[in-house]
Design a protein around this motif. Sequence first.
Motif, short mmCIF file in Angstrom:
data_model
loop_
_atom_site.label_atom_id
_atom_site.label_comp_id
_atom_site.label_asym_id
_atom_site.label_seq_id
_atom_site.Cartn_x
_atom_site.Cartn_y
_atom_site.Cartn_z
N LEU A 1 -2.73 2.38 -5.84
CA LEU A 1 -3.36 1.16 -6.34
C LEU A 1 -3.10 0.99 -7.83
O LEU A 1 -2.85 -0.13 -8.30
N ASP B 1 -7.29 -1.63 4.27
CA ASP B 1 -8.27 -1.55 3.19
C ASP B 1 -9.69 -1.40 3.73
O ASP B 1 -10.59 -0.95 3.02
N GLN C 1 -12.90 -0.43 -2.98
CA GLN C 1 -11.65 -0.95 -3.52
C GLN C 1 -11.90 -2.17 -4.41
O GLN C 1 -11.29 -2.29 -5.49
N ASN D 1 -3.50 -2.96 0.67
CA ASN D 1 -3.15 -2.56 -0.69
C ASN D 1 -3.05 -1.05 -0.85
O ASN D 1 -2.45 -0.58 -1.82
N ILE D 2 -3.65 -0.30 0.08
CA ILE D 2 -3.59 1.17 0.04
C ILE D 2 -3.43 1.69 1.47
O ILE D 2 -4.32 1.47 2.31
N VAL E 1 -10.79 -2.35 -8.38
CA VAL E 1 -9.94 -3.39 -8.97
C VAL E 1 -10.68 -4.11 -10.08
O VAL E 1 -10.12 -4.37 -11.16
N LEU F 1 -9.36 2.98 0.14
CA LEU F 1 -9.83 3.86 -0.93
C LEU F 1 -11.01 4.69 -0.45
O LEU F 1 -12.13 4.20 -0.34
N GLU G 1 -5.55 6.35 -5.29
CA GLU G 1 -5.66 5.78 -6.63
C GLU G 1 -4.29 5.56 -7.25
O GLU G 1 -4.05 4.53 -7.89
N GLN H 1 0.13 -0.74 -8.72
CA GLN H 1 0.06 -2.20 -8.63
C GLN H 1 -0.68 -2.80 -9.83
O GLN H 1 -0.23 -3.78 -10.43
N GLY I 1 0.75 -1.24 0.00
CA GLY I 1 0.00 0.00 0.00
C GLY I 1 0.78 1.29 0.00
O GLY I 1 0.20 2.36 -0.16
N SER J 1 -7.85 -8.47 1.00
CA SER J 1 -7.93 -7.19 1.71
C SER J 1 -7.33 -7.33 3.10
O SER J 1 -7.32 -8.41 3.69
#
Length: 423
Positions: free
Chosen positions: A120, A142, A157, A99-100, A161, A105, A117, A123, A66, A138
């Motif tokens: 992410l 997340d 999120q 992931n963030i 994706v 998000l 954004e 990635q 992230g 997640s």
Amino acid sequence: MSFTLFLVYALVSLAGVTALWLLYRYGQERRYRRQPYVASTARAGAAAPTPSEAPAYSIALVGDLGAVATNGRDPVINLLQDWQQQTGSAGAVVILGDNIYPTGLPVPTHPGRADAEHRLNAQLDALRPFAGRVIFLSGNHDWNKGRRDGYEYLLRQEAYVRDHLPTAHYLPARGCPGPVTMQLPGNVLLVVLNTQWWVQHGTRPLGDAYGCTASTSREPFEQLRQVLAANQHQRIVVAGHHPLYSNAMHGGQFTTKQHVFPLLAVHKKAYVPLPVVGSLFPAYRRVVGAAEDMAHPRYRAMRRRLLRVLRDFPNVIYAAGHDHNLQYFQRRGGHYLVSGSGSKTAFVQKGGKATFTHEHKGFFVIEFYANGETWLRTLEPGIATDTVRAAEPFRSHLYTAAAPSEPATPTPAAASVRVGSGG
């Protein structure tokens, strides 16, 4: 001697003993921090070569991406892309959550949305050319760091994706607890759990109303047992965000600096010395635990139930992120990984129950060979700007299973089988 004088002597003695202990710890840490640790019983195997032929299938396990750089020069992203090019369609990338950073998000109008954004997208752009499978999990960040509105963040999120990389899988779908199964080539079965579900505050999807197959908090463990029992002929990897063993912060291990400057947990520049008193915070995290620590009652209950299932099935590999380092534990016939240094690193205590630890960016790869061998490899980026991959600090032959009899590529129907997915 008066009680007051005795108390003063006691406090002075306690302060002196604590200072000596902290100095000793600090000296020990300076010698081994950021150095790979390999248990003496595993050193010979760590130097052994892998089979000469290419693996039938490989899984890259990358956690906590992230905070990746968005300028195209992130060392872990570049290393992952190098691995993807070498592996091609004979592999899968499992992104293990968080992931963030810091809070997933947010809504489009939030001032942090653009930065979220970008992280992410870095990635997704790296994964887009990959010919193999891509699976996102997640983590607590997340879900807005586990806050009560975290479910809304998770759904945003997942939708992002799905819209920007339709070939990827975001599992378990819609925030259900799982388990979800995905059949992979080489007689390999991936099982995904949403471990954040058990420690999350606020909305936690459950039952038919959310499209989840589990209707109670215990049912996912019963379903997992059924999946593992029905697939003992396969090589199984179970993936979740939260580790089951850890020598790092979420397992109750802290640096000397964190004992002396406990307010660093609140702000990275809060260097306010609070010796002795400062040690109460690590002690609290180790014994009582914050919501994302192993000691916390929700986490502890989830871990206990999950281990009760996994320990009945030898050679199952459990992979997680959460702690920002690389760790491998071999416990009671099972293999437990922490692969959470995709974009950050943090202190990890050597020794204990661990076979391998390293405070370094990178990720684990599991390689499955046609002869039944399964290997664990450690990939880390090079220090030099022109070196994508550093020397491998650790590898291990995990086990040898009966060679798979079916073709390496499953039928499309078999590849999409899922249990407990809610989608």
